[in-house]
Design a protein around this motif. Structure first.
Motif, PDB file in Angstrom:
ATOM      1  N   TYR A  65       0.770  -1.275  -0.030  1.00 22.60           N
ATOM      2  CA  TYR A  65      -0.146   0.014  -0.024  1.00 22.60           C
ATOM      3  C   TYR A  65       0.796   1.283  -0.278  1.00 22.60           C
ATOM      4  O   TYR A  65       2.049   1.246   0.414  1.00 22.60           O
ATOM      5  CB  TYR A  65      -0.778   0.059   1.201  1.00 22.60           C
ATOM      6  N   GLN A  77     -12.813   5.875   1.544  1.00 25.31           N
ATOM      7  CA  GLN A  77     -13.613   5.171   0.361  1.00 25.31           C
ATOM      8  C   GLN A  77     -14.976   4.667   0.898  1.00 25.31           C
ATOM      9  O   GLN A  77     -15.277   4.377   2.047  1.00 25.31           O
ATOM     10  CB  GLN A  77     -12.831   3.715  -0.183  1.00 25.31           C
ATOM     11  N   ILE A  83     -13.202   6.076  -4.292  1.00 24.01           N
ATOM     12  CA  ILE A  83     -12.748   7.047  -3.504  1.00 24.01           C
ATOM     13  C   ILE A  83     -14.067   8.107  -3.413  1.00 24.01           C
ATOM     14  O   ILE A  83     -14.538   8.497  -4.404  1.00 24.01           O
ATOM     15  CB  ILE A  83     -11.648   7.851  -4.157  1.00 24.01           C
ATOM     16  N   THR A  93      -3.996   9.057   3.748  1.00 25.96           N
ATOM     17  CA  THR A  93      -4.823   7.995   3.165  1.00 25.96           C
ATOM     18  C   THR A  93      -4.009   6.664   2.925  1.00 25.96           C
ATOM     19  O   THR A  93      -2.766   6.832   2.770  1.00 25.96           O
ATOM     20  CB  THR A  93      -5.444   8.483   1.976  1.00 25.96           C
ATOM     21  N   ARG A  95      -3.817   3.967   0.003  1.00 24.38           N
ATOM     22  CA  ARG A  95      -4.255   3.314  -1.421  1.00 24.38           C
ATOM     23  C   ARG A  95      -3.438   2.052  -1.687  1.00 24.38           C
ATOM     24  O   ARG A  95      -2.361   2.055  -1.489  1.00 24.38           O
ATOM     25  CB  ARG A  95      -3.955   4.418  -2.322  1.00 24.38           C
ATOM     26  N   VAL A 101      -7.680   2.898  -8.682  1.00 24.63           N
ATOM     27  CA  VAL A 101      -8.826   2.666  -7.697  1.00 24.63           C
ATOM     28  C   VAL A 101     -10.141   3.186  -7.957  1.00 24.63           C
ATOM     29  O   VAL A 101     -10.157   4.364  -8.331  1.00 24.63           O
ATOM     30  CB  VAL A 101      -8.134   3.190  -6.333  1.00 24.63           C
TER      31      VAL A 101
END
Length: 113
Positions: A65, A77, A83, A93, A95, A101
């Motif tokens: 990540y 999310q 998102i 954050t 991701r 994403v």
């Protein structure tokens, strides 16, 4: 006194397209790199600041990540992984590492200096 090689614009996809390829990174960005995404089917985009890459093993599956700082966003999310981009503030954050994403397509990272 150092001038950044990143093309000066507030438009994410223009920034990606007009910044010299020598300053683009798509596989191993360093902390401080600026991540850029484009929204599928539009010319809109989103930018992140990479803080660090981390690996986690959950249920025997190892995943990587990106921990980022992001602006003009919310802190997460929705339940479907989309998102939420409502301009609620500046947030830390997490991701998926170097992946698209939801409706955000990963363009890559830019080296600011």
């Amino acid at each position: 006194g150092i001038v950044s090689p990143i093309y000066p614009t507030e438009h994410c996809q223009t920034c990606w397209n007009k910044t010299d390829q020598r300053h683009r990174v798509q596989y191993a960005p360093n902390p401080g790199a600026i991540g850029l995404y484009g929204y599928r089917g539009t010319s809109s985009g989103h930018a992140t600041l990479l803080i660090e890459g981390v690996s986690e093993t959950i249920g025997g599956v190892k995943r990587k990540y990106a921990h980022n700082v992001e602006w003009n966003t919310t802190n997460g999310q929705d339940p479907n992984g989309k998102i939420i981009r409502e301009g609620g503030g500046i947030y830390w954050t997490k991701r998926p590492w170097l992946k698209s994403v939801g409706d955000m397509i990963y363009l890559g990272h830019l080296k600011p200096f």
